[in-house]
Design a protein around this motif. Structure first.
Motif, PDB file in Angstrom:
ATOM      1  N   MET A  16       0.824  -1.195   0.000  1.00 46.39           N
ATOM      2  CA  MET A  16       0.000   0.000   0.000  1.00 46.39           C
ATOM      3  C   MET A  16       0.869   1.259   0.000  1.00 46.39           C
ATOM      4  O   MET A  16       0.669   2.180  -0.796  1.00 46.39           O
ATOM      5  CB  MET A  16      -0.906  -0.009   1.246  1.00 46.39           C
ATOM      6  N   LEU A  17       1.862   1.274   0.888  1.00 47.19           N
ATOM      7  CA  LEU A  17       2.732   2.440   0.998  1.00 47.19           C
ATOM      8  C   LEU A  17       3.548   2.635  -0.278  1.00 47.19           C
ATOM      9  O   LEU A  17       3.712   3.752  -0.766  1.00 47.19           O
ATOM     10  CB  LEU A  17       3.664   2.282   2.195  1.00 47.19           C
TER      11      LEU A  17
ATOM     12  N   THR B 270       2.776   1.777  -3.329  1.00 51.90           N
ATOM     13  CA  THR B 270       1.932   2.260  -4.420  1.00 51.90           C
ATOM     14  C   THR B 270       1.698   3.763  -4.320  1.00 51.90           C
ATOM     15  O   THR B 270       1.800   4.496  -5.315  1.00 51.90           O
ATOM     16  CB  THR B 270       0.586   1.520  -4.421  1.00 51.90           C
ATOM     17  N   TYR B 271       1.389   4.232  -3.120  1.00 53.51           N
ATOM     18  CA  TYR B 271       1.184   5.678  -2.939  1.00 53.51           C
ATOM     19  C   TYR B 271       2.500   6.441  -3.139  1.00 53.51           C
ATOM     20  O   TYR B 271       2.505   7.546  -3.694  1.00 53.51           O
ATOM     21  CB  TYR B 271       0.609   5.969  -1.556  1.00 53.51           C
TER      22      TYR B 271
ATOM     23  N   MET C 160       3.088   7.047  -6.711  1.00 53.20           N
ATOM     24  CA  MET C 160       2.291   8.170  -7.201  1.00 53.20           C
ATOM     25  C   MET C 160       2.972   9.513  -6.900  1.00 53.20           C
ATOM     26  O   MET C 160       2.930  10.439  -7.709  1.00 53.20           O
ATOM     27  CB  MET C 160       0.903   8.148  -6.552  1.00 53.20           C
ATOM     28  N   ILE C 161       3.625   9.581  -5.740  1.00 48.23           N
ATOM     29  CA  ILE C 161       4.304  10.816  -5.354  1.00 48.23           C
ATOM     30  C   ILE C 161       5.590  11.008  -6.156  1.00 48.23           C
ATOM     31  O   ILE C 161       5.848  12.083  -6.695  1.00 48.23           O
ATOM     32  CB  ILE C 161       4.620  10.797  -3.839  1.00 48.23           C
TER      33      ILE C 161
ATOM     34  N   ILE D 277       0.561  14.628  -1.950  1.00 51.12           N
ATOM     35  CA  ILE D 277      -0.053  13.916  -0.827  1.00 51.12           C
ATOM     36  C   ILE D 277       0.715  14.261   0.441  1.00 51.12           C
ATOM     37  O   ILE D 277       1.942  14.141   0.490  1.00 51.12           O
ATOM     38  CB  ILE D 277      -0.039  12.386  -1.049  1.00 51.12           C
TER      39      ILE D 277
ATOM     40  N   LEU E 204      -0.713  10.424   4.880  1.00 49.80           N
ATOM     41  CA  LEU E 204      -0.529   9.131   4.225  1.00 49.80           C
ATOM     42  C   LEU E 204      -0.169   8.059   5.251  1.00 49.80           C
ATOM     43  O   LEU E 204      -0.723   6.948   5.214  1.00 49.80           O
ATOM     44  CB  LEU E 204       0.566   9.236   3.157  1.00 49.80           C
TER      45      LEU E 204
ATOM     46  N   VAL F 279      -2.519   4.780   6.036  1.00 52.59           N
ATOM     47  CA  VAL F 279      -2.053   3.395   5.884  1.00 52.59           C
ATOM     48  C   VAL F 279      -2.330   2.602   7.166  1.00 52.59           C
ATOM     49  O   VAL F 279      -2.827   1.469   7.114  1.00 52.59           O
ATOM     50  CB  VAL F 279      -0.554   3.354   5.531  1.00 52.59           C
TER      51      VAL F 279
END
Length: 321
Positions: free
Chosen positions: A180-181, A183-184, A187-188, A195, A200, A204
């Motif tokens: 999860m971390l 993937t975000y 994006m950054i 974000i 964030l 999570v």
């Protein structure tokens, strides 16, 4: 009188120790300067496009100083990754020493880790794009070991939050949190998504609460147990030993032997420089054969290196001159 007799002896033995400490500090400062200068140049120009000469020029040091600390640019890259992990681990250790609850501590650890990655995102993007890891066995092994340590870090923090009741699911929970971390973070880093890092980290952990509750209440079988994780990780092998990698290995062997040859300082530096250029060239998508041919000619009068020179030429299908 006793004090007066002891003091000169203390001074006699202390001064060399102080001088040695100063020398060590000077060496460490020079090494740190090379690493930090290289990080900046690699982020700006890329690993393969940056020469050792550019690194030492921008560091205001000599090539001799570079080779005192690093055998090659590949070793420098390994030390840079070590440097990153030491920085990050230091910040995480600092958070762990604070008087925080397990949940507060993990949120803050995630946040400082994210901040450090974002701080150097241009460099990280450059290195993964150029695949320096896949072409360096020692660096590959280092990253592999750190990946395992990172998974254990997730596990220990999540166990501290959810307790022994989550032990059977701890590998699944840690993989979900890491995925999860990551993937975000992608994006950054890749897409410049704006974000807030603290939000964030909190997001999570809250999602992990939901997942942990679902796993514990549903009593499902874990997908991967603790005993299964390490064997899975250990199956990971370095990329196939391609022709380019074989040529790279020969060049690194040559680089190691140069230090044992009775050569003048200038000739030794020139040969090290030629190998750095060769390493950079053969890793390109389309290496320029004429350039490799010319660079290999620098070693034609050194009998102890002739076998490697011939092997490299044969691997790359280049006639020697």
């Amino acid at each position: 009188m006793t004090v007066l007799l002891i003091q000169p002896k203390m001074k006699k033995y202390r001064e060399p120790a102080i001088l040695r400490l100063k020398e060590v500090m000077d060496v460490n400062e020079k090494k740190k300067k090379i690493i930090e200068t290289s990080i900046s140049l690699f982020a700006e120009k890329g690993f393969y496009s940056t020469s050792i000469q550019e690194i030492v020029d921008k560091s205001d040091l000599s090539k001799g100083s570079f080779y005192l600390h690093f055998r090659s640019k590949d070793e420098l890259m390994l030390r840079i990754f070590e440097y990153y992990y030491e920085l990050m681990n230091g910040k995480i250790a600092g958070v762990r020493r604070e008087n925080l609850t397990p949940r507060e501590s993990f949120i803050k650890q995630l946040e400082v880790q994210l901040e450090e990655i974002i701080k150097h995102k241009d460099f990280i993007i450059t290195q993964f794009r150029e695949q320096t890891i896949s072409l360096n066995q020692e660096l590959f092994e280092f990253i592999k070991n750190k990946d395992m340590e990172m998974k254990q870090w997730y596990e220990s923090n999540l166990l501290a939050i959810y307790g022994d009741k989550a032990a059977d699911y701890i590998v699944d929970l840690s993989l979900v949190a890491e995925g999860m971390l990551t993937t975000y973070l992608q994006m950054i880093v890749k897409y410049n998504a704006d974000i807030d890092l603290h939000k964030l980290a909190v997001f999570v952990i809250r999602r992990m609460d939901d997942i942990a509750e679902g796993l514990l209440s549903g009593q499902e079988e874990p997908l991967i147990s603790k005993d299964e994780l390490r064997p899975i990780m250990e199956k990971q092998n370095a990329p196939c030993n391609t022709v380019k990698q074989k040529a790279e290995k020969k060049l690194l062997e040559m680089q190691g032997e140069i230090g044992g040859l009775r050569l003048g300082t200038e000739q030794s530096r020139e040969l090290h420089g030629a190998i750095d250029l060769l390493l950079a060239e053969i890793k390109k998508a389309e290496p320029r054969k004429f350039l490799i041919q010319g660079l290999l000619a620098n070693f034609k009068d050194i009998s102890s290196l002739e076998k490697q020179r011939e092997d490299i030429a044969g691997l790359l299908d280049i006639p020697l001159i």
